[in-house]
Design a protein around this motif. Structure first.
Motif, mmCIF file in Angstrom:
data_model
loop_
_atom_site.group_PDB
_atom_site.id
_atom_site.type_symbol
_atom_site.label_atom_id
_atom_site.label_comp_id
_atom_site.label_asym_id
_atom_site.label_seq_id
_atom_site.Cartn_x
_atom_site.Cartn_y
_atom_site.Cartn_z
ATOM 1 N N ARG A 191 0.854 -1.186 0.000
ATOM 2 C CA ARG A 191 0.000 0.000 0.000
ATOM 3 C C ARG A 191 0.884 1.227 0.000
ATOM 4 O O ARG A 191 1.746 1.386 0.854
ATOM 5 C CB ARG A 191 -0.917 -0.041 1.209
ATOM 6 N N ILE A 192 0.686 2.078 -0.982
ATOM 7 C CA ILE A 192 1.506 3.277 -1.081
ATOM 8 C C ILE A 192 0.609 4.476 -0.804
ATOM 9 O O ILE A 192 -0.375 4.697 -1.522
ATOM 10 C CB ILE A 192 2.162 3.382 -2.472
ATOM 11 N N HIS A 193 0.947 5.180 0.262
ATOM 12 C CA HIS A 193 0.086 6.259 0.720
ATOM 13 C C HIS A 193 -0.169 7.268 -0.400
ATOM 14 O O HIS A 193 0.733 7.711 -1.081
ATOM 15 C CB HIS A 193 0.723 6.950 1.931
ATOM 16 N N GLY A 194 -1.425 7.564 -0.595
ATOM 17 C CA GLY A 194 -1.790 8.550 -1.608
ATOM 18 C C GLY A 194 -1.850 7.987 -3.012
ATOM 19 O O GLY A 194 -2.292 8.667 -3.944
ATOM 20 N N LYS A 195 -1.383 6.771 -3.171
ATOM 21 C CA LYS A 195 -1.388 6.214 -4.526
ATOM 22 C C LYS A 195 -2.329 5.026 -4.679
ATOM 23 O O LYS A 195 -2.935 4.845 -5.723
ATOM 24 C CB LYS A 195 0.036 5.767 -4.908
ATOM 25 N N GLY A 196 -2.407 4.215 -3.629
ATOM 26 C CA GLY A 196 -3.319 3.076 -3.708
ATOM 27 C C GLY A 196 -2.669 1.776 -3.286
ATOM 28 O O GLY A 196 -1.584 1.763 -2.696
ATOM 29 N N THR A 197 -3.343 0.694 -3.610
ATOM 30 C CA THR A 197 -2.884 -0.634 -3.215
ATOM 31 C C THR A 197 -2.466 -1.404 -4.459
ATOM 32 O O THR A 197 -3.217 -1.469 -5.432
ATOM 33 C CB THR A 197 -4.018 -1.391 -2.495
ATOM 34 N N PHE A 198 -1.267 -1.965 -4.404
ATOM 35 C CA PHE A 198 -0.713 -2.616 -5.587
ATOM 36 C C PHE A 198 -0.382 -4.073 -5.298
ATOM 37 O O PHE A 198 0.063 -4.406 -4.200
ATOM 38 C CB PHE A 198 0.564 -1.892 -6.038
ATOM 39 N N VAL A 199 -0.604 -4.922 -6.307
ATOM 40 C CA VAL A 199 -0.229 -6.314 -6.166
ATOM 41 C C VAL A 199 1.288 -6.386 -6.072
ATOM 42 O O VAL A 199 2.003 -5.710 -6.821
ATOM 43 C CB VAL A 199 -0.725 -7.141 -7.370
ATOM 44 N N TYR A 200 1.786 -7.183 -5.124
ATOM 45 C CA TYR A 200 3.216 -7.283 -4.893
ATOM 46 C C TYR A 200 3.967 -7.677 -6.144
ATOM 47 O O TYR A 200 3.528 -8.527 -6.908
ATOM 48 C CB TYR A 200 3.505 -8.322 -3.805
ATOM 49 N N GLU A 201 5.103 -7.074 -6.324
ATOM 50 C CA GLU A 201 5.929 -7.369 -7.485
ATOM 51 C C GLU A 201 7.358 -7.502 -6.999
ATOM 52 O O GLU A 201 7.872 -6.604 -6.340
ATOM 53 C CB GLU A 201 5.802 -6.191 -8.455
ATOM 54 N N ASP A 202 7.961 -8.612 -7.319
ATOM 55 C CA ASP A 202 9.346 -8.818 -6.929
ATOM 56 C C ASP A 202 10.213 -8.086 -7.944
ATOM 57 O O ASP A 202 10.097 -8.309 -9.138
ATOM 58 C CB ASP A 202 9.652 -10.321 -6.936
ATOM 59 N N GLU A 203 11.084 -7.190 -7.452
ATOM 60 C CA GLU A 203 11.809 -6.368 -8.419
ATOM 61 C C GLU A 203 12.837 -7.144 -9.209
ATOM 62 O O GLU A 203 13.213 -6.763 -10.313
ATOM 63 C CB GLU A 203 12.408 -5.143 -7.734
ATOM 64 N N ASN A 204 13.292 -8.256 -8.627
ATOM 65 C CA ASN A 204 14.265 -9.082 -9.359
ATOM 66 C C ASN A 204 13.578 -10.057 -10.322
ATOM 67 O O ASN A 204 14.214 -10.850 -10.981
ATOM 68 C CB ASN A 204 15.093 -9.910 -8.373
ATOM 69 N N GLU A 205 12.267 -9.959 -10.302
ATOM 70 C CA GLU A 205 11.454 -10.924 -11.036
ATOM 71 C C GLU A 205 11.857 -10.990 -12.514
ATOM 72 O O GLU A 205 11.868 -10.009 -13.228
ATOM 73 C CB GLU A 205 10.001 -10.490 -10.958
ATOM 74 N N SER A 206 12.139 -12.207 -12.954
ATOM 75 C CA SER A 206 12.563 -12.357 -14.347
ATOM 76 C C SER A 206 11.444 -12.947 -15.183
ATOM 77 O O SER A 206 11.402 -12.825 -16.389
ATOM 78 C CB SER A 206 13.738 -13.325 -14.388
#
Lengths: 490, 490
Positions: free
Chosen positions: B68-83
């Motif tokens: 949850r990012i304040h002021g932006k909303g709720t996002f499905v988790y994303e692994d940044e290293n995700e290939s």
């Protein structure tokens, strides 16, 4: 009994309850003469006021489906002259509530008969048995590993490719990735229902329409809205008016040689229907069981051929015409809609058996398919002509029937107060079956129609059957004349 | 997205909403990184207070499924290293809400791999291809009319008779009238779900359990309650405690060589489970996919063998062991329960294709079946032994696994903070697949397990695959060690 009410619907609760009980009565879930739960119990379990339940029971009584006896309760209507012995179902010795709302297709197809006018199928003699035998011999020799392999959930790719080629000839430019193989066309309807239709959702159908489709939608808890047809198909004016009040999720239509009426929707109406669906963001399920069985000219291209936006799910049955033993149908759709249907197919059965898909494959090669269908058209046209000739000759004068330009069915209309369901009991005594038209109505049925399929009987049975049916009809009409005033029911 | 809430349930609404969203995330319906609808929108569409939605999102965030990012909303988790490159689904250009709640089986089976440890099936080489080829040659010669005929909706009578004989050998005295033929065992689960389970109904399962069964029940809107197992199977003490608070409609169990754990329920527990179900008027769905594949001694008789009252629906898969290309399963039940299942089968697809039922028939003759299963037991025991030997030799020391006494699967446990879903991404780069254990949990998953099926790979692939998997694992564990503190997710 679970009745799923939609409290946000524009359809009054009493009408929803009435329909739910009517469906169960007409599907044989409540025995004739059985007592319904009390008003208080129903009101409690449905969380509605007793007044609403009483109103629903009033509606059922008006339709002749229940009898209310003061101080005793409400009973499912029972015809006292009734000779039919109901299939006795040994009840489970503990209460099990279920989500089967309506099963009229099953109810009318579990009966036995010698002359079967009720099964809407093609007689085995008319089907390419030797081509199929050849196909399985080839498989056994060259490709027996199909027996020990799982197919893709979406269906065998080779089969989907072949089907895409056939559909291209029907003005449908689809990729094999947009095709989903189903276990017969019935599963296609069911997959659409389970993916997109839930309790209280509104589905529009033609009236009358295909019994098993009504069963499938109703068993998802849908409320069905119906639109009448004229000689050009579904009445767009009536549909437009309906859409002013209601917001349906899906329109279910059989535009070519509609089941049961044989009606053909004009090209103009197809366009109008598509435009309406697109403007209201409503899905169309276009059921095409036999558009290639035309007796004069081919029907207009499918509605799906107009679709660029993915509003139309097109369902093609084909194994009925070639190999009922294979049971293969095709759904075509795109985008999210397709993906959800594939997921639903996964839940339903993890995919069709591979064997059947490979057995039917050679018959679906475009050249083969064309020639097989051409033969079938010729022979079924003859059957239809024989049926019509016999009716003209033997039918009592009060009877009317359609002259279908394609498909497998005749739709016969009796005088208004005659009930085809009661007639069926008489016919069954002489080992003849047909489908009572009442089962083709999602809401309040018209009782005076019947559907006979001229395709599943052989030539001899067709002659014998129609003659017998006409004589039963004449006798029944005469006795009905003498019983005037009574209202025999289903 | 249709979330079906049961407001009368003892399961808090926030938990129901959390589970519905979690299921969709884990089934790939929401893309990683996608924004969820706003709190206000969700609250409005679900008719709950914003506080309830916020609570549900909090629960999702705790589980690491959303950010949850304040002021932006709720996002499905994303692994940044995700290939991983997600399958891109071209969305339909208009909104279509659907009733597919969870499809993890489909999600994990649509991927391609060379060494397939995820498909729980038997390798084609181990199956009786020549007997089957013989059977279809015979059919083509002697009985080609099965290709042009519809079978009975309930299934071919000869096949039901034969199956009743086989079941009699398993202590099940059933008449052919109590047997319903299904399109594989998956359809059996689905028919039970659609007949008896609806939104908010409670279903008890073992934990972990069969992914596609969870999918089927969840997609009927059921809430699942789980019970752990010990070495004797389902924990009756825990189940009894659960039944003090909740009134489930159905208990789903796989008593013999449970999927995925391989666990065997003792005879005593079977009796206790049956008694509990009988006293609480709860149905049992007893799933028996492979009880005849035992490596040492046969498991105890089925729970159904105790059943005089119709509480147990027994589901027998068999085509997996003989002919996946035929896809035939059997449901057995009695009274109203059976009749409703047959009605549901009618809605679903009007019956199995006749061809397959006739093709598999000779292999199901009791003498043939015994000898085929005996062979299969021998060869699969060898496979299991090979798999275990290799694991002992190559697996890093932190890894544990079960020693299954039957069935097709090994259940492997990693150190607690290691996520098998992330490991799968690594394995897929080397063209190896397995089933992440998290998909076998109806509620909050344990992430550190995986299921490998040792039966669908050939001997060479088994060796290569386990060695590779172990080396991937070792590398992954080492790098996880260095990444300590991070919590890689699904």
């Amino acid at each position: 009994m679970n009745i799923e009410l939609n409290r946000g619907s524009r359809i009054p609760l009493a009408r929803q309850i009435k329909q739910a009980i009517a469906d169960r009565i007409l599907s044989g879930y409540f025995k004739k003469g059985a007592r319904l739960p009390s008003v208080r119990k129903l009101a409690q379990s449905l969380r509605v006021s007793p007044v609403t339940v009483i109103h629903a029971l009033d509606l059922l009584e008006t339709k002749g489906l229940v009898k209310r006896i003061h101080g005793k309760g409400t009973f499912v209507y029972e015809d006292e002259n009734e000779s039919e012995t109901e299939q006795t179902e040994e009840p489970t010795p503990f209460p099990v509530s279920d989500y089967l709302h309506r099963s009229q297709h099953w109810y009318f197809h579990q009966r036995e008969s010698e002359i079967n006018f009720s099964l809407c199928a093609v007689h085995p003699e008319l089907l390419p048995a030797s081509d199929l035998a050849q196909s399985i011999r080839q498989l056994a020799m060259k490709d027996p590993e199909v027996l020990v392999q799982y197919g893709e959930i979406q269906g065998d790719l080779e089969l989907r490719r072949t089907m895409a080629k056939n559909l291209a000839r029907e003005h449908l430019a689809l990729s094999p990735q947009e095709v989903l193989v189903t276990n017969g066309a019935q599963q296609g309807i069911d997959l659409v229902a389970r993916s997109f239709i839930g309790p209280g959702d509104l589905v529009v159908t033609e009236e009358p329409t295909y019994t098993a489709a009504i069963d499938a939608f109703r068993s998802r808890g849908a409320n069905l809205l119906t639109v009448p047809m004229d000689e050009e198909g579904i009445r767009i004016d009536k549909l437009t008016a309906l859409l002013d009040t209601y917001k349906p999720k899906l329109i279910y239509t059989i535009p070519s040689f509609q089941n049961p009426t044989g009606n053909v929707m004009s090209a103009k109406r197809r366009r109008e229907l598509f435009d309406l669906a697109r403007h209201t963001n409503c899905l169309i399920l276009e059921d095409d069981p036999w558009s290639e069985i035309f007796f004069d000219k081919a029907p207009p291209p499918p509605i799906k051929s107009l679709d660029q936006s993915g509003h139309v799910i097109y369902l093609k049955g084909i194994s009925k015409m070639l190999s009922p033993g294979c049971r293969v149908g095709f759904l075509t759709a795109s985008g999210t809609v397709l993906h959800r249907l594939v997921a639903a197919k996964t839940h339903a059965d993890l995919g069709n058996p591979l064997l059947n898909q490979k057995v039917i494959l050679p018959l679906l090669q475009p050249e083969n398919l064309s020639s097989l269908l051409k033969q079938l058209r010729t022979v079924l046209k003859k059957r239809r002509d024989t049926a019509l000739r016999l009716l003209r000759h033997y039918a009592p004068p009060q009877i009317q029937w359609t002259i279908p330009q394609g498909g497998l069915n005749l739709w016969i209309s009796l005088p208004e107060r005659i009930r085809a369901n009661s007639l069926l009991q008489e016919a069954e005594k002489r080992r003849i079956s047909f489908l009572p038209g009442s089962s083709c109505y999602p809401g309040d049925p018209e009782w005076n129609h019947l559907r006979i399929s001229f395709s599943y009987v052989d030539e001899g049975q067709l002659k014998e059957g129609i003659q017998k049916l006409c004589s039963i009809l004449s006798a029944y009409l005469a006795s009905a004349e003498s019983r005037k005033g009574e209202t025999p029911l289903f």
